[in-house]
Write an enzyme that holds these catalytic residues in place. Structure first.
Site, PDB file in Angstrom:
ATOM      1  N   GLY A 274     -49.152 -19.978  -5.368  1.00  0.00           N
ATOM      2  CA  GLY A 274     -48.016 -19.131  -5.705  1.00  0.00           C
ATOM      3  C   GLY A 274     -48.443 -17.986  -6.593  1.00  0.00           C
TER       4      GLY A 274
ATOM      5  N   ASP B 105     -32.026 -18.392 -14.981  1.00  0.00           N
ATOM      6  CA  ASP B 105     -32.586 -17.843 -13.737  1.00  0.00           C
ATOM      7  C   ASP B 105     -32.528 -18.898 -12.635  1.00  0.00           C
ATOM      8  OD1 ASP B 105     -33.672 -15.924 -12.084  1.00  0.00           O
ATOM      9  OD2 ASP B 105     -35.746 -16.390 -12.616  1.00  0.00           O
TER      10      ASP B 105
ATOM     11  N   GLY C 166     -46.641 -14.436  -8.688  1.00  0.00           N
ATOM     12  CA  GLY C 166     -45.514 -13.584  -9.029  1.00  0.00           C
ATOM     13  C   GLY C 166     -45.969 -12.464  -9.930  1.00  0.00           C
ATOM     14  N   GLY C 167     -45.017 -11.685 -10.411  1.00  0.00           N
ATOM     15  CA  GLY C 167     -45.378 -10.564 -11.261  1.00  0.00           C
ATOM     16  C   GLY C 167     -45.969 -11.013 -12.578  1.00  0.00           C
ATOM     17  N   MET C 168     -45.527 -12.175 -13.077  1.00  0.00           N
ATOM     18  CA  MET C 168     -45.961 -12.610 -14.399  1.00  0.00           C
ATOM     19  C   MET C 168     -47.177 -13.525 -14.339  1.00  0.00           C
ATOM     20  SD  MET C 168     -43.706 -14.347 -17.440  1.00  0.00           S
ATOM     21  CE  MET C 168     -43.701 -16.012 -16.825  1.00  0.00           C
TER      22      MET C 168
ATOM     23  N   LYS D 284     -50.294 -23.178 -13.997  1.00  0.00           N
ATOM     24  CA  LYS D 284     -49.721 -21.844 -13.991  1.00  0.00           C
ATOM     25  C   LYS D 284     -50.426 -21.008 -15.042  1.00  0.00           C
ATOM     26  CE  LYS D 284     -45.264 -19.445 -14.512  1.00  0.00           C
ATOM     27  NZ  LYS D 284     -43.813 -19.649 -14.730  1.00  0.00           N
TER      28      LYS D 284
END
Length: 750
Positions: free
Chosen positions: A18, A141, A20-22, A40
């Protein structure tokens, strides 16, 4: 971060699952425990980014770790560890086997989920939110990509990256002030859009959006323009779901529309109220939601926060994939990071530590090794497959062959060679070849100490396995020495409250109990339970395991009332956190029944055993070892109540099944055979009892040796039977032989 890299000397990154932007998330292997996890990592943004944004994102990442680590509920993803590696923050979580709701909808080709699934997901998410809100945590979120349904049907909430703690509003304000978009437009509440006060009812609105989408196939405001979506949430009543799906039950539509009320006070008061409504199957009368034409003045000036100016829509459940979206450095990472595809029957979710402390987790699939030929990797996969099938002897031989091949190709001291040796030792232990496993672990620990250093986590892990094998062999004093040395090193290297340090202290407490130092065992287990409660939470599975060890030590000391109280509390907590049918919950119920029997409350014990047998039979099957253990307890308490014919029947049935499934010489089979003998004795059938006792001691002598305590106990039982049938001279001689062997064992220091 790159493939096959070690994070903090412990977590080997296997493949990217995975981004994402972060941050990005990797499927990884915890080399210390041998299990798969999700790691992560915060992605570096580079020198072209605003330093204040970088600081805020790092703060947000640490916040997620702190918030998620404090939560312990079956509906929330478990956090194992977090920290920094080479200046990069990382978060280690359980690797979930399942699919998020976004993918479920994609798999369903845009069609809504079955009604029963919608109701089940609603109930499970509501229960998880009720828990997080009680802890003062607002997710902020919630969306389909952040809700995962596991293969066993359990639903979990993921990604607390922008969660707010009730007492920590200042940090939230600083994060918002950086221009980071907090939330996803399709699922944002009106108050979140307007920059107003956000509390738990904002999560309920987002849940309403999620339920609307999985019930109808599309979010309530299915628009492509971000501005139009935001205005829709703020001002436009949603179209009733049954207009699009007439078969949807009316009460479920009512619940969804109540959740989508524009004003927070018109929604359910909290998630507990929502749980009740779902359970009752109807909406509370007079909820007063705005489901008709909008009465709000839609023409009022649009006052949206400045950060919405350049906002993109983000991806809804059935929208474009991540790679098709414009770059958004503030976008929260999807829950997909925690979900790995099924890779065969041997894989399972890496979860919490079980009641036996899971000192030997199942072998995990390794990373693809470019330094090794494809045939070697295939042989390793075959070894893992054999282990997954429970064919441990064959798996051990296969792992040993792979380790030898790695030694030839990479060298005897290469980390991959040592990892293969660790897997081979593990398989030996599971195959019951404990002495061989001990030798293998001891050699491995010595090599790792020389190559990696005495205090390296891998070295300490091998030494801890050595201690465990010593305990399995009954060498508890030697095991205690090794545990104490490893514990001192872990405290020095990792700190007194690192999870691995606490796990070692827990094992030390277990060993103290086996040495008869019950007060020390109880005190140590109490300290570990308190530390785990501080670090992980009072209801975390590891905390509950340590509380069980406290109860065990108290029971062995004769303090069964205290033990019973703890077991009851642990059973209740596990049912709440893990579920009523979880093996750990069932184990605590077994200990509860055992404690009741020890207190002389055999009638109460019988009731608990009967309920437990029914649940274990339903969940695990009638021949599962734990089902049979509960049936054994039932038989024991039937005897305590004087129902010896019934006790004999139960003991014979259990003994027969154990003999067929476990083998005639298995310890559990021999325990059942002894219960048969006890019942025969109470019924006055001493000749038959003598025959059974002799079968037991013969098997124990062959397996354990003539001077093992269990063998000697069996000989004493034989002697007692000889006395009862009038063969006193033989009984006296047998008692004398037992006494001699006992003295020899004691003088040998074993």
């Amino acid at each position: 971060m790159g493939e096959n890299r070690l994070v903090q000397g412990r977590y080997r990154l296997l493949d990217l699952i995975g981004r994402g932007g972060m941050g990005e998330v990797w499927r990884a292997r915890d080399e210390s425990l041998g299990r798969h996890v999700a790691v992560k990592c915060l992605k570096p943004l580079g020198p072209c980014h605003d330093p204040s944004l970088t600081r805020s994102l790092r703060e947000r990442f640490r916040r997620e770790a702190r918030v998620a680590a404090a939560l312990s509920h079956r509906g929330v993803t478990v956090v194992h560890d977090f920290g920094e590696s080479d200046g990069t923050p990382y978060l280690v979580m359980e690797l979930l086997e399942g699919r998020d709701l976004s993918r479920l909808l994609e798999d369903n080709k845009g069609h809504p989920l079955p009604v029963d699934d919608v109701a089940d997901i609603a109930a499970q998410v509501a229960a998880a939110l009720a828990y997080t809100h009680r802890q003062g945590v607002v997710h902020r979120d919630l969306k389909p990509a952040n809700i995962v349904r596991l293969t066993d049907g359990t639903v979990k909430i993921c990604d607390f990256g922008i969660a707010r703690l009730g007492h920590d509003i200042g940090l939230t304000a600083r994060l918002t002030g950086t221009g980071v978009a907090l939330g996803t437009p399709h699922y944002m509440s009106p108050e979140q859009i307007g920059g107003g006060e956000v509390d738990q009812r904002s999560d309920l609105y987002s849940l309403g959006c999620v339920l609307y989408e999985i019930a109808t196939g599309a979010p309530p405001f299915d628009l492509e323009d971000a501005w139009a979506i935001l205005i829709g949430h703020r001002d436009t009543p949603p179209r009733p779901p049954r207009d699009q799906r007439p078969e949807l039950p009316g009460h479920l539509e009512r619940i969804i529309l109540d959740l989508l009320a524009k004003r927070p006070e018109e929604r359910p008061y909290d998630a507990r109220e929502l749980v009740r409504r779902i359970r009752d199957g109807h909406a509370t009368a007079g909820a007063g939601t705005a489901v008709g034409p909008a009465s709000q003045d839609v023409s009022r000036e649009l006052r949206l926060p400045s950060w919405t100016g350049g906002m993109t829509t983000g991806h809804k459940a059935l929208g474009a994939g991540l790679c098709a979206l414009p770059p958004d450095p503030g976008a929260a990472l999807s829950a997909r990071w925690a979900v790995a595809p099924r890779r065969g029957a041997g894989n399972r979710a890496a979860g919490h530590i079980g009641p036996a402390e899971a000192r030997h987790p199942e072998p995990a699939l390794p990373a693809e090794r470019t330094a090794l030929p494809a045939q070697s990797a295939e042989r390793h996969r075959e070894a893992v497959r054999l282990a997954a099938l429970g064919r441990w002897a064959e798996a051990g031989e296969a792992h040993a062959a792979v380790a030898a091949e790695r030694a030839a190709l990479l060298g005897p001291d290469h980390p991959e060679t040592l990892a293969g040796r660790h897997e081979a030792a593990f398989a030996l232990l599971r195959a019951g070849r404990v002495a061989e496993a001990l030798t293998a672990y001891a050699d491995l620990a010595e090599t790792r100490a020389r190559v990696l250093g005495a205090d390296h986590p891998d070295t300490l892990a091998a030494r801890q396995e050595t201690a465990y094998a010593l305990g399995r062999l009954g060498h508890h004093f030697e095991a205690h020495q090794v545990y104490a040395e490893v514990l001192a090193a872990r405290v020095r290297v990792m700190g007194p409250e690192h999870p691995d340090t606490l796990r070692c202290r827990h094992n030390l407490a277990c060993t103290l109990g086996r040495l008869g130092r019950l007060d020390d065992a109880c005190r140590t287990a109490l300290d570990v339970a308190a530390a785990r409660a501080r670090v992980l939470g009072a209801d975390h599975p590891d905390t509950l395991v340590s509380r069980c060890e406290v109860a065990y030590a108290q029971g062995q000391s004769g303090r069964w009332e205290e033990a019973l109280r703890i077991y009851l509390e642990v059973a209740e907590a596990r049912a709440r956190v893990l579920g009523a049918d979880h093996p750990d919950t069932l184990a605590a119920r077994y200990e509860t029944a055992l404690s009741l029997g020890r207190l002389g409350r055999s009638a109460d014990a019988l009731r608990v055993y009967r309920e437990l047998i029914g649940d274990r039979t339903r969940v695990q099957g009638p021949t599962h070892p734990e089902t049979l253990r509960a049936r054994h307890g039932l038989g024991v308490n039937l005897g305590r109540l004087g129902c010896w014919e019934d006790a004999l029947t139960e003991a014979r049935d259990v003994c027969l099944v154990r003999e067929q499934t476990l083998g005639p010489a298995h310890p559990d089979t021999l325990v059942s055979r002894r219960e048969v003998a006890v019942a025969l004795g109470w019924l006055g059938r001493w000749e038959q009892a003598l025959t059974e006792y002799r079968r037991i001691t013969a098997a124990r002598e062959q397996i354990l040796g003539p001077d093992h305590p269990d063998t000697l106990a069996g000989r004493n039982d034989e002697a007692h039977c000889l006395e009862r049938v009038g063969r006193r001279a033989e009984a006296v001689e047998l008692y004398r032989r037992v006494a001699v062997l006992s003295r020899q064992r004691a003088s040998g220091g074993r």
